[in-house]
Design an enzyme around this catalytic site. Structure first.
Site, mmCIF file in Angstrom:
data_model
loop_
_atom_site.group_PDB
_atom_site.id
_atom_site.type_symbol
_atom_site.label_atom_id
_atom_site.label_comp_id
_atom_site.label_asym_id
_atom_site.label_seq_id
_atom_site.Cartn_x
_atom_site.Cartn_y
_atom_site.Cartn_z
ATOM 1 N N LYS A 53 -2.578 69.035 136.230
ATOM 2 C CA LYS A 53 -2.220 69.373 134.850
ATOM 3 C C LYS A 53 -2.916 68.452 133.859
ATOM 4 C CE LYS A 53 2.252 71.214 136.293
ATOM 5 N NZ LYS A 53 3.716 70.962 136.434
ATOM 6 N N GLN A 97 8.299 66.673 135.026
ATOM 7 C CA GLN A 97 7.963 67.256 136.318
ATOM 8 C C GLN A 97 9.196 67.305 137.225
ATOM 9 O OE1 GLN A 97 4.938 68.580 137.290
ATOM 10 N NE2 GLN A 97 5.977 69.231 139.139
ATOM 11 N N ASP A 120 7.711 73.604 128.683
ATOM 12 C CA ASP A 120 8.099 74.521 129.763
ATOM 13 C C ASP A 120 9.109 75.572 129.333
ATOM 14 O OD1 ASP A 120 6.610 73.947 132.078
ATOM 15 O OD2 ASP A 120 7.769 72.140 132.459
#
Length: 307
Positions: A53, A97, A120
């Site tokens: 990422k 994460q 997200d």
């Protein structure tokens, strides 16, 4: 006749190129979009995902930083870091994460991230906006799938869509996005009665259940579009032969590595019965990282316009 491949690498590259152009445009305001990734613990898979990422975001012209905390991190320490990132005006997007180490409640910390920095789309406010059909960040994998449908000209409106898997990360948001695009949606799970019969109703069949090749030919309607989000390891040769037949390349990969990757849908059945399908690997995975970049830039632009 085999279905056509929905090439996630190619589609993802196009999304990334668009995100990079948008990042360059944003940078004319004086700084690039900023992404902060928080990694707690030493899970090897998470570390690989984070490196990918960060690399992709930097290639797109996004200023990216990783904050690594040990597995012994206490809740107040993680909360303090998220609060600092929430206040940092150079940070437009925050990614926590998952999974977190035992003892840290993911829902508590996802809700601590500012909604306007929640890349997200997992904050309860953004989940509510998704349910209501309002603008806001959407989880990257479902958003990537919808973008793939748009770019590949796959008609969602009026279609019968079946989503297998009810996770908060993929299944539920994907079902909502399909519904907002006027599909008739059935959301299935492990307790769905006669799952193959339900799946056979689908014009668009999406799976995210984490069970290797669980969905077989009897669950795929001839000519359906099949999107396989699963990423599972096949670790014995009998399974590899069951899933891939006498595919020598796949067998050679298995013998070299001790495993090979397989999705939730039996790959031969998916290829032979679908009109279009996402391969594993190389299908949905590249779309997820691409949409992370797109979401980051979109958050930066939205925050700038709110000032």
């Amino acid at each position: 006749m085999a279905g056509r491949i929905l090439d996630g690498k190619k589609i993802g590259a196009a999304i990334r190129a668009d995100a990079a152009e948008a990042a360059r445009e944003f940078a004319r305001s004086g700084r690039p979009p900023g992404l902060a990734v928080v990694l707690v613990g030493d899970d090897p898979a998470s570390a690989i995902y984070v490196r990918g990422k960060i690399k992709a975001s930097r290639e797109a012209g996004i200023s990216s930083e990783t904050h690594r905390l040990p597995a012994t991190t206490a809740a107040p320490e993680l909360a303090g870091l998220l609060d600092r990132l929430n206040r940092d005006e150079a940070v437009d997007a925050i990614l926590l994460q998952l999974p977190l180490p035992d003892g840290l409640d993911a829902s508590e910390f996802l809700a601590r991230i500012r909604p306007d920095k929640d890349v997200d789309g997992f904050h309860p406010e953004n989940v509510g906006r998704l349910v209501a059909g309002l603008p806001g960040p959407c989880p990257c994998t479902p958003a990537g799938i919808m973008e793939m449908f748009r770019r590949e000209g796959i008609e969602v409106k009026g279609s019968r869509a079946v989503v297998v898997g009810r996770s908060d990360i993929v299944g539920k948001p994907l079902a909502l996005l399909l519904l907002h695009q006027h599909a008739t949606v059935t959301l299935c799970h492990s307790r769905t009665r006669d799952l193959p019969a339900v799946c056979r109703e689908a014009d668009i069949l999406c799976t995210a259940i984490g069970r290797p090749a669980m969905v077989r030919a009897d669950a795929i309607r001839e000519g359906a579009v099949v999107v396989d989000v699963g990423m599972n390891r096949a670790e014995n040769e009998a399974d590899v032969r069951d899933f891939f037949g006498d595919d020598e390349k796949r067998l050679a990969r298995f013998r070299r590595n001790g495993y090979t990757l397989v999705g939730d849908v039996h790959p031969v059945a998916m290829r032979e019965r679908s009109s279009a399908y996402t391969p594993v690997p190389g299908g949905v995975g590249p779309l997820t990282i691409a949409m992370l970049l797109a979401n980051t830039v979109a958050l930066a632009v939205a925050r700038q316009s709110d000032r």
